[in-house]
Design an enzyme around this catalytic site. Structure first.
Site, PDB file in Angstrom:
ATOM      1  N   LYS A 111     -13.081 -13.191 -24.285  1.00  0.00           N
ATOM      2  CA  LYS A 111     -12.000 -13.517 -23.357  1.00  0.00           C
ATOM      3  C   LYS A 111     -11.593 -12.250 -22.624  1.00  0.00           C
ATOM      4  O   LYS A 111     -11.597 -11.161 -23.207  1.00  0.00           O
ATOM      5  CB  LYS A 111     -10.816 -14.108 -24.140  1.00  0.00           C
ATOM      6  CG  LYS A 111      -9.599 -14.455 -23.296  1.00  0.00           C
ATOM      7  CD  LYS A 111      -8.484 -15.037 -24.160  1.00  0.00           C
ATOM      8  CE  LYS A 111      -7.204 -15.233 -23.362  1.00  0.00           C
ATOM      9  NZ  LYS A 111      -6.111 -15.815 -24.179  1.00  0.00           N
TER      10      LYS A 111
ATOM     11  N   SER B  37      -3.384 -19.062 -22.000  1.00  0.00           N
ATOM     12  CA  SER B  37      -4.160 -18.173 -21.164  1.00  0.00           C
ATOM     13  C   SER B  37      -5.658 -18.232 -21.460  1.00  0.00           C
ATOM     14  O   SER B  37      -6.454 -17.661 -20.720  1.00  0.00           O
ATOM     15  CB  SER B  37      -3.649 -16.737 -21.350  1.00  0.00           C
ATOM     16  OG  SER B  37      -3.872 -16.278 -22.675  1.00  0.00           O
TER      17      SER B  37
ATOM     18  N   SER C 153      -1.654 -19.912 -26.567  1.00  0.00           N
ATOM     19  CA  SER C 153      -2.810 -19.768 -25.680  1.00  0.00           C
ATOM     20  C   SER C 153      -4.149 -20.169 -26.278  1.00  0.00           C
ATOM     21  O   SER C 153      -5.151 -20.188 -25.570  1.00  0.00           O
ATOM     22  CB  SER C 153      -2.903 -18.326 -25.161  1.00  0.00           C
ATOM     23  OG  SER C 153      -1.835 -18.056 -24.288  1.00  0.00           O
TER      24      SER C 153
END
Length: 443
Positions: A65, A143, A167
């Site tokens: 990520k 996110s 997230s």
């Protein structure tokens, strides 16, 4: 089952080579640009696949990520062009990615995030938005929205994700995936601890199956704890009927498996432990944003308006403010544990309703109050697990109007492994009709 474990088995059996699996992922990734932040050159990715370590996921393509634990050779910019212009790709893996790589996973790119992770949608400025594979007009969440979009669209079967205010769980609920926010300190965050965030953040994966999440956790951490078959169900009045009904359906599955289902606290959770945890998270994120951007040398004029406002809020905080916040975190942790009563797990929705439409979290304004209220309204049941450092497993619990519906099981501290075992009856509760198969997985 179509998941990372199945793909690893197909590679081990010679039904497909690791290089061919990687080639299929690379091809699919180019068809879904909004999910990606960056990727390795094709030849380098193929070479890494050929040299994958033996392990339960040997040869399986994998994404990091663009925020959190770093991957060697992949520049992490937290969704910000301004940061990307000022950093270099790391030469070494973080502790977490060293373990992921030792498990046989092959990291070859980073998934998209909202700028500095400050939204529950993934629409970084200057890049195509990450879209929900079930409905391209809606968000896959944030996110870790790029990671969720990548797994749900089949670019990869499993991807790294982080969770400081929902997230992992929000994108899982938006996209029909499984995702565990581990207990505080369970997933390794060294050597730099850049995503520690005073203990509210944890990192692991998003995947299409419970067994993939269980294997991923076992590869990076060991936790203790047993769980009694008591589950407290909390149904906040902030959640719509679809979320409530999916959660109740999950409760029936657990009850049929022998669990004792009981009602959670009679009052609305939002009254006692919703707003305060989110305000603590806001303070921590603002402080981290100010510190990180200042250390990187990013000026205000290269930031969206919302991030400028958050940075200013962080700059105005004092050491006394943050010291008080650290104490409040521990006090809130004790208060939140009281909601378990004599149960060892809490079952509740993740979202208040369906995934919002794209554009729901703009950054061209300075109203931080409105922004955080909107995040709280979308995921009213997420922040307190971060503040209390509890393991929280999001899972698919329904499918309505063409969209997945998620729920979550929350356990007591460091009961992560037991929580995943406890969730086993839910593994086949619903078969999510993903719009795309996993790239490279033989049929």
């Amino acid at each position: 089952m179509t998941d990372a474990t199945a793909l690893a088995a197909a590679i081990a059996a010679g039904r497909i080579s690791a290089q061919d699996a990687m080639a299929a992922s690379l091809a699919r990734a180019h068809e879904t640009p909004g999910a990606m932040a960056c990727m390795l050159p094709i030849e380098e990715a193929l070479s890494l696949a050929d040299g994958a370590a033996p392990g339960p996921f040997s040869g399986v393509p994998f994404f990091g990520k663009d925020l959190g634990a770093v991957v060697r050779g992949l520049k992490q910019s937290a969704g910000s062009a301004a940061i990307a212009n000022r950093v270099e790709a790391p030469l070494q893996d973080s502790a977490l990615f060293a373990l992921f790589r030792a498990a046989g996973l092959v990291p070859f790119g980073l998934t998209a995030v909202p700028e500095v992770g400050l939204a529950l949608s993934t629409e970084p400025e200057g890049r195509p938005p990450a879209t929900n594979p079930f409905d391209a007009t809606r968000t896959p969440g944030g996110s870790s929205g790029g990671a969720a979009a990548a797994v749900a669209s089949g670019i990869v079967a499993i991807a790294h994700a982080t969770d400081a205010a929902g997230s992992i769980r929000v994108p899982a609920a938006c996209c029909g995936l499984w995702g565990l926010k581990p207990s505080r300190g369970v997933s390794p965050m060294g050597p730099d601890y850049n995503n520690w965030l005073m203990g509210i953040a944890s990192e692991l994966v998003l995947a299409r199956s419970l067994r993939d999440v269980k294997t991923a956790l076992a590869c990076v951490a060991t936790t203790d704890g047993r769980m009694t078959p008591r589950v407290a169900v909390i149904l906040p009045d902030t959640c719509d009927d679809t979320q409530v009904n999916a959660t109740l359906a999950a409760a029936k599955v657990l009850e049929a498996a022998g669990c004792i289902i009981q009602d959670g606290p009679p009052s609305s959770p939002s009254d006692k432990y919703l707003s305060r945890p989110m305000s603590l998270i806001r303070m921590i994120l603002a402080a981290a944003l100010h510190e990180g951007l200042t250390a990187t040398g990013v000026p205000d004029d290269e930031l969206p308006q919302l991030l400028r406002a958050a940075r200013a809020e962080g700059a105005a905080l004092t050491g006394t403010d943050l010291f008080a916040a650290s104490r409040d975190i521990m006090q809130m942790s004790d208060i939140i544990l009281e909601f378990f009563g004599d149960a060892d797990a809490i079952l509740m929705p993740v979202l208040s309703g369906p995934p919002p439409m794209l554009g729901a979290f703009p950054m061209d304004h300075t109203d931080l109050d409105a922004h955080f209220l909107k995040m709280e309204a979308m995921a009213p049941n997420a922040a307190w697990a971060n503040v209390a450092g509890l393991p929280a497993l999001a899972f698919p619990a329904g499918f309505e109007n063409g969209l997945p519906v998620g729920a979550q099981l929350i356990g007591r501290p460091n009961s992560d492994t037991a929580l995943l075992e406890f969730a086993q009856p839910l593994a086949h509760m619903i078969d999510i009709p993903f719009p795309h198969p996993i790239a490279g997985l033989p049929t």
